[in-house]
Design an enzyme around this catalytic site. Structure first.
Site, PDB file in Angstrom:
ATOM      1  N   HIS A  81     -59.626  34.924   3.745  1.00 55.98           N
ATOM      2  CA  HIS A  81     -58.592  34.876   4.772  1.00 55.98           C
ATOM      3  C   HIS A  81     -58.253  36.290   5.193  1.00 55.98           C
ATOM      4  O   HIS A  81     -58.347  37.222   4.408  1.00 55.98           O
ATOM      5  CB  HIS A  81     -57.336  34.191   4.217  1.00 55.98           C
ATOM      6  N   ASP A 160     -46.369  25.356   6.318  1.00 55.76           N
ATOM      7  CA  ASP A 160     -46.853  26.601   6.925  1.00 55.76           C
ATOM      8  C   ASP A 160     -47.234  26.370   8.380  1.00 55.76           C
ATOM      9  O   ASP A 160     -46.977  27.214   9.232  1.00 55.76           O
ATOM     10  CB  ASP A 160     -48.058  27.166   6.159  1.00 55.76           C
ATOM     11  N   ARG A 167     -42.711  31.159  13.727  1.00 56.87           N
ATOM     12  CA  ARG A 167     -42.643  32.629  13.583  1.00 56.87           C
ATOM     13  C   ARG A 167     -43.257  33.321  14.782  1.00 56.87           C
ATOM     14  O   ARG A 167     -42.772  34.352  15.250  1.00 56.87           O
ATOM     15  CB  ARG A 167     -43.418  33.060  12.320  1.00 56.87           C
ATOM     16  N   SER A 182     -47.350  32.366   3.622  1.00 58.82           N
ATOM     17  CA  SER A 182     -48.143  31.591   4.584  1.00 58.82           C
ATOM     18  C   SER A 182     -49.602  31.522   4.133  1.00 58.82           C
ATOM     19  O   SER A 182     -50.202  30.447   4.045  1.00 58.82           O
ATOM     20  CB  SER A 182     -48.034  32.260   5.961  1.00 58.82           C
ATOM     21  N   LYS A 186     -51.601  28.206   1.928  1.00 55.49           N
ATOM     22  CA  LYS A 186     -52.788  27.525   2.486  1.00 55.49           C
ATOM     23  C   LYS A 186     -53.957  27.623   1.509  1.00 55.49           C
ATOM     24  O   LYS A 186     -54.717  26.685   1.338  1.00 55.49           O
ATOM     25  CB  LYS A 186     -53.224  28.200   3.789  1.00 55.49           C
TER      26      LYS A 186
END
Ligand code: URA
Length: 432
Positions: A81, A160, A167, A182, A186
């Site tokens: 990520h 999220d 956000r 966040s 995930k």
């Protein structure tokens, strides 16, 4: 317990309890707490922060707000990520390379956030590509094809999904607590046992300097440890955009070219480093330099490109686009940005480039906005490059003439050109 009290506590800089955090996450996810109260609390968290304990409780509550995938039947799965960037097409190139080496890739990606792009918006510029599939199909694809890249559509970390979109619209993106909860929620929900994180740093990233990026990396690594998931963070530079394209289909086109061996040097450095550590985490090679060579070989022998095609085909995308990039929709106006000086590019502010791309329609200003997949920017000159007066610095791809012309002016101003030569920047800043 009620949400007003929780908001006032955080507004007044007090730490929230596990129960208060769980109350907020559960009731925002199920719709009992409306967006305006969630926005107030999110902004209070953004301004006043959370301590390590609160951040962990928030992450775990978000991870458990939906299903937790069990991928144990797939063996060691390494997830990847990024904390977000401009021109960040790393997943599109890295995931097929890794999968072509026999390491399963099961990845849930995000959409654009603020001025940064998102892998899912990029993948959706391939006609037919379905980012919205069931858990069964996701696991079946990974088993059969060795790779699946999907959106946040399964019931994984739904808290999220809502908070991320919220956000984005209230300017509450650049926060260590909010980013780490966040991402890690995930990653915990998506079931991989090892995690590699690309923590971007610089003007086009949410973390502007190395101190902040290090803090974010350490926070996420710690959460990974608590969740029993070995995590490696690579801090990469986002002072200027990564690679040459910024914009959804333009980045997919750059990724396809990269998988065929035409890879920009900065993209290559980031991909090879992240990938070499993914291979190591997967237990498929401890020598980082050797791992990089294995990856380059997968590009050279065509396996990585073929894996990308297989991925697109399995997710119902039209592979004729992958074989022939000229099929991608083109923007109506392709306008050059011309240098009015001789010299060297000394800076090219990544955030400004991200904002230009967003103004052209490649990103969302409001949660419900549609994005335009064909618009964006192709950079021909980057930091350290020599430029001559009259040479093309970049091309703006626009569907609206006025927006295109504004983008040309803005981009021209964001290129700083000086007579003094400066070197190309290092892209890998730190490994944690
Ligand atoms: N990527 C995420 O998934 N979440 C963030 O908050 C930032 C980048």
């Amino acid at each position: 317990m009620n949400i007003q009290e929780i908001i006032s506590k955080k507004r007044d800089k007090q730490a929230l309890t596990k129960e208060e955090i769980e109350y907020f996450v559960t009731n925002y996810t199920n719709g009992t707490i409306p967006d305006y109260q969630a926005a107030a609390l999110t902004m209070a968290i953004y301004i006043n922060g959370m301590n390590e304990e609160e951040t962990t409780y928030l992450t775990l509550a978000m991870a458990h707000s939906g299903d937790i995938l069990d991928l144990s039947e797939l063996g060691t799965v390494v997830d990847k990520h990024s904390t977000g960037g401009i021109g960040d097409k790393v997943t599109l190139i890295l995931a097929p390379i890794i999968s072509s080496l026999g390491i399963p890739v099961a990845k849930m990606s995000g959409r654009g956030l603020g001025y940064t792009g998102g892998t899912i918006d990029k993948l959706e510029s391939i006609p037919g590509y379905n980012t919205n599939i069931s858990v069964e199909e996701f696991i079946k694809n990974v088993k059969e094809c060795g790779i699946s890249l999907i959106g946040q559509t399964l019931n994984l970390a739904p808290a999220d999904k809502k908070l991320y979109a919220l956000r984005d619209t209230i300017s509450a993106t650049e926060s260590i607590t909010l980013i780490s909860s966040s991402i890690m929620s995930k990653k915990i929900a998506a079931g991989a046992n090892k995690i590699i994180l690309d923590v971007t740093c610089g003007s086009g990233a949410f973390m502007k300097d190395l101190t902040q990026a290090t803090k974010l990396a350490e926070t996420m690594k710690k959460i990974g440890q608590l969740a029993n998931k070995e995590t490696v963070c690579i801090i990469t530079s986002m002072e200027e955009p990564l690679g040459e394209a910024v914009g959804n289909s333009l980045e997919v086109i750059e990724a396809i070219k990269a998988l065929k061996g035409q890879m920009q040097e900065d993209v290559k450095e980031v991909i090879l480093t992240l990938g070499a550590y993914m291979i190591k985490l997967a237990g498929k090679g401890n020598d980082i330099e050797e791992n990089k060579q294995k990856m380059l070989e997968q590009i050279k022998n065509g396996n990585a490109f073929n894996k990308f095609k297989e991925l697109v085909k399995t997710q119902k995308g039209d592979i004729t686009y992958i074989d022939n990039i000229d099929l991608f929709n083109k923007a109506k106006y392709i306008l050059p940005v011309i240098s009015d000086k001789n010299g060297y590019v000394v800076s090219l502010d990544a955030k400004t480039v991200g904002e230009i791309s967003m103004n052209l329609g490649a990103g969302r200003k409001k949660k419900e906005d549609n994005i335009d997949s064909s618009v964006g920017i192709v950079l021909k000159k980057k930091i350290g490059d020599k430029v001559e007066n009259g040479e093309v610095l970049a091309y703006i791809h626009a569907n609206d003439e006025k927006k295109g012309k504004d983008a040309v002016d803005m981009l021209q101003q964001s290129y700083r050109i000086s007579e003094t030569k400066i070197d190309h920047k290092q892209n890998i800043l730190k490994i944690i």
